[in-house]
Design an enzyme around this catalytic site. Structure first.
Site, PDB file in Angstrom:
ATOM      1  N   ASP A 125       0.839  -1.196   0.000  1.00 19.20           N
ATOM      2  CA  ASP A 125       0.000   0.000   0.000  1.00 19.20           C
ATOM      3  C   ASP A 125       0.882   1.257   0.000  1.00 19.20           C
ATOM      4  O   ASP A 125       1.762   1.421   0.850  1.00 19.20           O
ATOM      5  CB  ASP A 125      -0.884  -0.048   1.246  1.00 19.20           C
ATOM      6  CG  ASP A 125      -1.748   1.192   1.418  1.00 19.20           C
ATOM      7  OD1 ASP A 125      -1.874   1.967   0.458  1.00 19.20           O
ATOM      8  OD2 ASP A 125      -2.304   1.372   2.514  1.00 19.20           O
ATOM      9  N   ASP A 148      -7.589   4.572 -10.084  1.00 23.34           N
ATOM     10  CA  ASP A 148      -8.990   4.155 -10.142  1.00 23.34           C
ATOM     11  C   ASP A 148      -9.877   5.373  -9.903  1.00 23.34           C
ATOM     12  O   ASP A 148      -9.766   6.029  -8.871  1.00 23.34           O
ATOM     13  CB  ASP A 148      -9.256   3.093  -9.071  1.00 23.34           C
ATOM     14  CG  ASP A 148     -10.593   2.382  -9.252  1.00 23.34           C
ATOM     15  OD1 ASP A 148     -11.541   3.029  -9.734  1.00 23.34           O
ATOM     16  OD2 ASP A 148     -10.699   1.202  -8.898  1.00 23.34           O
ATOM     17  N   THR A 221       0.218   5.567 -23.785  1.00 19.84           N
ATOM     18  CA  THR A 221      -0.146   4.154 -23.693  1.00 19.84           C
ATOM     19  C   THR A 221      -1.045   3.747 -24.863  1.00 19.84           C
ATOM     20  O   THR A 221      -1.676   4.575 -25.509  1.00 19.84           O
ATOM     21  CB  THR A 221      -0.888   3.861 -22.378  1.00 19.84           C
ATOM     22  OG1 THR A 221      -2.149   4.549 -22.400  1.00 19.84           O
ATOM     23  CG2 THR A 221      -0.084   4.338 -21.180  1.00 19.84           C
ATOM     24  N   PHE A 223      -3.780   2.193 -24.569  1.00 12.92           N
ATOM     25  CA  PHE A 223      -5.130   2.536 -24.129  1.00 12.92           C
ATOM     26  C   PHE A 223      -5.439   3.994 -24.441  1.00 12.92           C
ATOM     27  O   PHE A 223      -6.508   4.341 -24.923  1.00 12.92           O
ATOM     28  CB  PHE A 223      -5.246   2.266 -22.623  1.00 12.92           C
ATOM     29  CG  PHE A 223      -6.512   2.769 -22.004  1.00 12.92           C
ATOM     30  CD1 PHE A 223      -7.685   2.046 -22.105  1.00 12.92           C
ATOM     31  CD2 PHE A 223      -6.538   3.975 -21.314  1.00 12.92           C
ATOM     32  CE1 PHE A 223      -8.862   2.510 -21.532  1.00 12.92           C
ATOM     33  CE2 PHE A 223      -7.706   4.444 -20.745  1.00 12.92           C
ATOM     34  CZ  PHE A 223      -8.871   3.701 -20.854  1.00 12.92           C
TER      35      PHE A 223
END
Length: 243
Positions: A125, A148, A221, A223
């Protein structure tokens, strides 16, 4: 004093002393399955490139065998951009932090293939790594690319870029150190900008006081290329620590 009152008292005391206590995680741990290549790369490269949270505060000079500007990337996914950036800037040190083991394995595999040696990785983490392993004012840069977005409104509290975390990052950057954020969710971009504009002791490096064009050092990227063809936007932000 009951247990609940004791917990609240300890939390308040910790916050007053400047310690950040993580109560809401910004990620869900999805282990996934390691490919044979990822598993082999972990076995081969972890002894030289892996860092452990439990080992505590890092001596960056010893970790890399030299003194150099150190960049930390939080949540590097499969590591493609991180390895590319490390390969393109051999004069700098890079540390990647990722919670998902297949991503760590993929990153190490790609680093092996490209002969990258100026990279180290944590499988842990990021909040705890920053708190326990990185000295204050030790970093030249921090980058958080495509975290996210937690796009549902009820989940916005899980977003990584929050005032408390930004303050933690500021402490770890040296004066003049740069925080580079990028997202392909416009709502999250607006959230990031609001958080950063309300945070003290930062300077927005945007000429228009909002977003910047994608800098050359952040790799484009697959994406992102596909998204651009479909008309999807990407927002980059850069802020430097001024105090």
């Amino acid at each position: 004093m009951n247990d609940k009152e004791s917990t609240q008292k300890n939390l308040s005391e910790a916050q007053e002393q400047g310690r950040y206590i993580r109560r809401i995680r910004s990620f869900v741990k999805r282990e996934g399955r390691l490919t044979k290549g990822q598993a082999s790369a972990l076995e081969r490269s972890w002894p030289t490139m892996g860092l452990k949270h439990e080992d505590g505060l890092l001596d960056l000079g010893k970790v890399f065998g030299r003194e150099a500007d150190t960049i930390v990337e939080i949540g590097f996914g499969m590591g493609h951009s991180l390895v590319a950036m490390a390969a393109a800037a051999p004069e700098k040190n890079f540390i990647g932090i990722e919670v998902h083991r297949p991503g760590v394995g993929a990153c190490l595999m790609e680093a092996e293939e490209q002969g990258v040696t100026n990279l180290r990785v944590f499988e842990h983490d990021a909040v705890e790594v920053l708190q326990d392993c990185i000295a204050d004012e030790a970093l030249a840069g921090v980058q958080v690319f495509f975290p996210d977005p937690w796009h549902k409104k009820r989940h916005h509290k899980r977003r990584l870029i929050q005032p408390e975390f930004v303050e933690q990052l500021r402490r770890k950057l040296r004066i003049g150190g740069v925080l580079h954020l990028a997202t392909d969710w416009e709502n999250y971009a607006e959230h990031m900008l609001e958080v950063m504009q309300n945070a003290s002791k930062w300077q927005n490096l945007s000429a228009t006081n909002d977003y910047i064009p994608r800098p050359d050092e952040r790799p484009l990227t697959k994406f992102e290329k596909r998204g651009a063809r479909l008309g999807h936007g990407v927002w980059d932000l850069k802020f430097s620590r001024v105090e």
